[in-house]
Design a protein around this motif. Structure first.
Motif, PDB file in Angstrom:
ATOM      1  N   HIS A   1       6.057  -1.802  -6.125  1.00 15.19           N
ATOM      2  CA  HIS A   1       5.710  -0.864  -5.049  1.00 15.19           C
ATOM      3  C   HIS A   1       5.606   0.548  -5.608  1.00 15.19           C
ATOM      4  CE1 HIS A   1       6.130   0.198  -0.565  1.00 15.19           C
ATOM      5  NE2 HIS A   1       6.110   1.378  -1.162  1.00 15.19           N
TER       6      HIS A   1
ATOM      7  N   HIS B   1       2.819   4.259  -5.304  1.00 17.12           N
ATOM      8  CA  HIS B   1       1.698   4.848  -4.562  1.00 17.12           C
ATOM      9  C   HIS B   1       0.762   5.555  -5.537  1.00 17.12           C
ATOM     10  CE1 HIS B   1       3.469   3.961  -0.604  1.00 17.12           C
ATOM     11  NE2 HIS B   1       4.624   4.215  -1.198  1.00 17.12           N
TER      12      HIS B   1
ATOM     13  N   GLU C   1       2.653  -0.526   3.756  1.00 15.07           N
ATOM     14  CA  GLU C   1       3.960  -0.716   4.284  1.00 15.07           C
ATOM     15  C   GLU C   1       3.970  -0.445   5.775  1.00 15.07           C
ATOM     16  OE1 GLU C   1       6.799   2.556   3.000  1.00 15.07           O
ATOM     17  OE2 GLU C   1       5.287   2.728   1.436  1.00 15.07           O
TER      18      GLU C   1
ATOM     19  N   HIS D   1      11.448  -2.994   1.670  1.00 13.47           N
ATOM     20  CA  HIS D   1      11.218  -2.183   0.481  1.00 13.47           C
ATOM     21  C   HIS D   1      12.165  -0.981   0.468  1.00 13.47           C
ATOM     22  CE1 HIS D   1       9.169   1.655  -0.325  1.00 13.47           C
ATOM     23  NE2 HIS D   1       8.941   1.717   0.950  1.00 13.47           N
TER      24      HIS D   1
ATOM     25  N   ASP E   1       8.500   3.068  -5.973  1.00 11.83           N
ATOM     26  CA  ASP E   1       8.071   3.911  -4.840  1.00 11.83           C
ATOM     27  C   ASP E   1       7.536   5.249  -5.361  1.00 11.83           C
ATOM     28  OD1 ASP E   1       7.457   4.165  -2.164  1.00 11.83           O
ATOM     29  OD2 ASP E   1       9.418   4.948  -1.586  1.00 11.83           O
TER      30      ASP E   1
HETATM   31 ZN   LIG Z   1       6.394   3.387  -0.344  1.00  8.04          ZN
END
Ligand SMILES: [Zn+2]
Length: 251
Positions: free
Chosen positions: A5, A7, A89, A149, A199
């Motif tokens: 995960h 971005h 998400e 998450h 993340d």
């Molecule tokens: Zn995230």
């Protein structure tokens, strides 16, 4: 090793070629680019087309619920490549907004149904909304799996989630000195119930805390969780990769 995960579609990344080279050069061979809005979902799809190591998700985050449009989202999913691995998400965030709980719940449920229709797992964002998240998951099960998450809840809630057959994933927050709860969860849950993520660009793990995070730092999350569980970093990475592959079924 897989960063499950991140971005890469975040506007903070203006140097994506370099970020990709950075993680490939330390042995991170796959990343899942998670989306939180319609435009982020489109961008994630473009990145997955461009970079062989990038997989992605499509979804609207509870903070972006105002732009939620299930038909628009379904069109994206229908036209997605086979590197689409999940819907996310999605979920509930009562920390940022308590005023629109009904809209958040409706968008969450619609996206669970979308995931079930297209046989995809879901990636859940949950902040200060554990009770309602659990209730929705009980009434609207994610048939192809779900992961909480950036897990930061209690061990008790973790056990409830795991008993429903769902997974947890840990970010850099498990490495923070004051993160007693998350460390306790990471020490006490079964081998097959979790995987790891960054993340990024958020939540850089120790020793990078406070800097812009990137997927290569998932190795620091792995080192910390390996220590907590008393296994070698290599064993831990084998385990979490196996779990991530079973969940995301990378094609
Ligand atoms: Zn995230």
């Amino acid at each position: 090793m897989i960063d499950t995960h991140c971005h890469l579609n975040d506007e903070q990344y203006t140097d994506i070629d370099e970020i990709v080279n950075n993680y490939l050069s330390v042995g991170v061979d796959k990343v899942v680019c998670a989306s939180s809005s319609f435009s982020a979902s489109v961008k994630a799809g473009e990145l997955a087309r461009k970079y062989p190591s990038v997989y992605y998700t499509i979804g609207v985050h509870p903070d972006e619920v105002e732009e939620f449009d299930i038909n628009k989202l379904e069109t994206l999913v229908k036209n997605a490549s086979n590197k689409l691995t999940a819907i996310g998400e999605i979920g509930l965030d009562y920390f940022h907004n308590k005023e629109n709980k009904a809209e958040q719940k409706q968008a969450f449920i619609s996206q669970i149904e979308l995931a079930n229709k297209y046989k995809l797992p879901i990636v859940i964002h949950c902040r200060e909304a554990y009770g309602d998240t659990l209730e929705i998951l009980k009434q609207h099960p994610a048939k192809y799996g779900a992961v909480m998450h950036c897990y930061s809840g209690s061990l008790e809630f973790a056990r409830e989630i795991i008993s429903l057959g769902y997974k947890l994933s840990f970010t850099g927050n498990v490495t923070f000195k004051n993160a007693k709860n998350v460390k306790e969860v990471a020490q006490n849950i079964p081998d097959d119930s979790f995987f790891l993520e960054t993340d990024s660009p958020y939540l850089a793990p120790e020793p990078h805390r406070g800097t812009r995070n990137e997927p290569k730092n998932v190795l620091d999350v792995a080192a910390c969780v390996a220590d907590l569980r008393g296994v070698s970093k290599q064993k831990l990475i084998e385990l979490t990769d196996k779990n991530a592959i079973a969940f995301y079924k990378f094609k």
